[in-house]
Enzyme design. Structure first.
Site, mmCIF file in Angstrom:
data_model
loop_
_atom_site.group_PDB
_atom_site.id
_atom_site.type_symbol
_atom_site.label_atom_id
_atom_site.label_comp_id
_atom_site.label_asym_id
_atom_site.label_seq_id
_atom_site.Cartn_x
_atom_site.Cartn_y
_atom_site.Cartn_z
ATOM 1 N N HIS A 75 100.334 156.684 -2.660
ATOM 2 C CA HIS A 75 100.318 156.977 -4.182
ATOM 3 C C HIS A 75 100.084 157.760 -4.325
ATOM 4 O O HIS A 75 99.233 158.433 -3.858
ATOM 5 C CB HIS A 75 98.665 156.344 -4.248
ATOM 6 N N HIS A 85 103.967 149.478 -9.593
ATOM 7 C CA HIS A 85 102.793 150.656 -9.340
ATOM 8 C C HIS A 85 102.679 150.099 -7.781
ATOM 9 O O HIS A 85 102.407 150.554 -7.106
ATOM 10 C CB HIS A 85 101.614 150.545 -10.254
ATOM 11 N N CYS A 134 97.559 158.509 -13.396
ATOM 12 C CA CYS A 134 98.990 157.691 -12.403
ATOM 13 C C CYS A 134 99.624 157.071 -13.502
ATOM 14 O O CYS A 134 101.000 156.664 -12.812
ATOM 15 C CB CYS A 134 98.557 156.306 -11.613
#
Lengths: 252, 376
Positions: B304, B269, B136
């Site tokens: 996400h 994040h 990620c």
């Protein structure tokens, strides 16, 4: 900037090993060896048996490289970075995981397999095993010379991102369903590169980047990973007698 | 070291086909998270995701190509001497799903090099391309790599393309890991209960100051610093003390040659998993002390987006610096105690020139990037 090669380790269809152990590294079309924990670690390792084959392959080659570079043992985490080039990454694990998704409408999907469905996953295992806190990335590239990861590691060293980097390649055999459309020679190989000159004579020479992005080993341009590995290991052969005599003559 | 400018930025997300629609949506507190229709979700923890119409596989072809069409149709020309760096965790994973189900699909789409060749041809580039796969944090590291190449004088321009799809492959995996929220994710909320997946893409054109001036291109922002580190702790869970994120941010601060006090806002994040968000708050308290820096997460608005997350957040960060405003953290109702003063359900003013964007991921990866506002 010249980087010193201080370690090399590999797993190919022809076998596995590391530079100081002797033996040659050759990529072939032979299937990769089925690695066991004892092949890689002399001590028990609770995690190795649970890893995917892709992770075992990459971790084994990194272990051999660090062993060759006398960097295998550690006390405190170290800012060593890793760049790994791969064509298919964890495709074999992806296929295995996806078979669990196809069962029962996804209700039996395996969380353990899913954790290994990223191309960079083995770098995480290597980081844990050896306390490596530098940047760790897997890359895919269009160049066919196999040198992309090494060039990227040299760029990181030149930029001061790390003092020591591991760089190499990692690919399993092509899964059966893809052999008609994809071809590669499977295996994993890593080099340990450092900005610090070796403390003892020997080693595998130096590598550097040219202004046009080429790679030079000991002053000679190299155009492929295969060529670089041959040159690195040939250099080892030349320095071995000196190292051996030094050891024999040592008062220890 | 040469100065690294971002001269073009574009994004496609569940909130719309461009960066403006993303900006308007997050500033208005909107969310694109809604029930998925692309595949059956009855056996999973949730049926929600932030998804984009028209990204289904068509005629055996991956939906990633439709995403790239949407993304690049709105992206300006790229200099022929530009290098190409992409960021994607799973690329044409939907093609693999087709083949596994015995449906027509092209196996040659699956290696990431195929996407690199596709993009090189589309942009008319001659230099080789690379894809970064760092979970990620992929696109944050891709932008950092691009900046490093330009700063060191190895490239005059680099185009970075970030992309990932919502696939059943990934959806089922996060569900199996018990990481999906059953509702809509609530980043940094004290009652957060997991992430919501999203899909999207971002394209960024980075150039040396000299080339940007020669080309007469606007400078949207400067990439001032970057860093990346592994926390060497766990494959799927972050280090509780945030050591990898702290190391990444310190590297970025050092590269930017600034003190922590100069960071004016943070794009975290903020996945809305219990452990990720707590790790980030721990890291930011360690780095910035009790000073309350405006911070947000956009995961509650667009989900996400995995390997595209950092690229989209950097593109949005440029808008933040331009406007002097940080969007609200959509989905958060009651901030985690240690995030009080950092986080808000409303937009917050940015008083300063430096914007920090961070991402973390599986494999212990952490990455940080510092943007600087272009002086007017």
């Amino acid at each position: 900037m010249n980087a010193h090669i201080c370690g090399i380790g590999w797993v190919t269809g022809a076998g596995f090993g590391w530079g100081k152990q002797g033996g040659d590294c050759s990529f072939s079309d032979l299937p990769l060896p089925h690695l066991t924990r004892k092949d890689v670690f002399p001590e028990p390792n609770q995690r190795f048996g649970r890893m995917s084959d892709y992770t075992k392959l990459g971790l084994a080659a990194i272990t051999f490289t660090l062993r060759d570079a006398d960097l295998e043992t550690w006390v405190e985490k170290r800012p060593i970075g890793v760049v790994a080039s791969t064509r298919l990454g964890c495709l074999a694990t992806d296929l295995e995981y996806h078979r669990t998704v196809l069962l029962n409408g996804g209700g039996l999907a395996s969380p353990n397999l899913f954790a290994y469905t990223l191309a960079n996953c083995f770098l995480g295992d290597a980081a844990i095993q050896f306390g490596l806190t530098g940047s760790s990335v897997a890359i895919n590239e269009t160049d066919v010379d196999g040198l992309g990861a090494i060039k990227m590691a040299l760029e990181d060293l030149a930029m001061g991102e790390a003092d020591t980097m591991l760089a190499g390649i990692c690919d399993l055999d092509v899964p059966d369903a893809f052999v008609d459309s994809i071809s590669l020679r499977p295996g994993a190989l890593f080099l340990a590169l450092t900005t610090a000159p070796p403390s003892i004579p020997g080693g595998y020479g130096t590598v550097s980047l040219t202004e046009d992005g080429g790679l030079i080993h000991n002053g000679i341009k190299t155009n492929s990973l295969t060529g670089l590995v041959l040159a690195v290991l040939a250099g080892r052969t030349a320095v071995q007698p000196t190292q051996h005599n030094t050891t024999l003559d040592s008062p220890e | 070291m040469r100065e690294v400018c971002i001269c073009a930025a574009h994004a496609v997300t569940g909130l719309g086909p461009d960066l403006e629609s993303l900006w308007r949506g997050v500033m208005a507190g909107e969310s694109a998270i809604r029930p998925l229709t692309r595949f059956a979700t009855g056996r999973y923890l949730t049926g929600n995701a932030s998804w984009i119409e028209g990204l289904e596989t068509k005629n055996g072809r991956s939906g990633i190509f439709a995403l790239l069409d949407q993304l690049l149709d709105g992206f300006g020309p790229v200099p022929a001497n530009a290098a190409l760096i992409t960021a994607s965790t799973k690329g044409c994973v939907d093609t693999m799903e087709l083949l596994q189900a015995g449906l027509p699909g092209n196996p040659a789409e699956i290696p990431m090099e195929n996407l690199l060749h596709h993009l090189s041809a589309r942009f008319g580039l001659t230099s080789p391309g690379i894809n970064i796969n760092a979970a990620c944090a992929s696109s944050t590291i891709a932008v950092a790599r691009a900046a490093s190449q330009i700063a060191a004088g190895r490239s005059e321009a680099v185009v970075v393309v970030c992309m990932d799809l919502v696939s059943e492959f990934v959806f089922s995996g996060f569900s199996a890991l018990q990481a999906l929220s059953a509702e809509v994710c609530r980043p940094f909320d004290r009652n957060r209960n997991g992430l919501t997946l999203g899909e999207g893409g971002a394209a960024l054109l980075l150039m040396s100051r000299e080339q940007a001036v020669r080309k007469g291109l606007p400078v949207l922002g400067i990439v001032a610093g970057w860093g990346a580190a592994n926390d060497a702790t766990h494959i799927t869970a972050p280090a509780r003390d945030g050591c990898g994120l702290i190391q990444s941010v310190r590297q970025a601060l050092k590269r930017a040659d600034i003190e922590p006090e100069q960071v004016a806002a943070i794009s975290a994040h903020g996945t809305a998993t219990v452990y990720n968000d707590q790790m980030e708050l721990t890291a930011f308290r360690t780095l910035f002390g009790e000073r309350c820096i405006p911070m947000h997460s956009i995961k509650g608005a667009i989900g996400h987006t995995l390997g595209a997350a950092g690229g989209i957040e950097i593109a949005l960060g440029l808008k933040c610096l331009e406007s002097g405003q940080l969007p609200p953290t959509v989905g958060m109702l009651e901030p985690e105690e240690s995030g009080e003063g950092f986080l808000s359900r409303s937009a917050q003013p940015i008083n300063g020139h430096y914007f920090l964007s961070t991402n973390s991921g599986f494999g212990g990866v952490n990455a940080a990037l510092i943007l600087r506002r272009e002086e007017m």
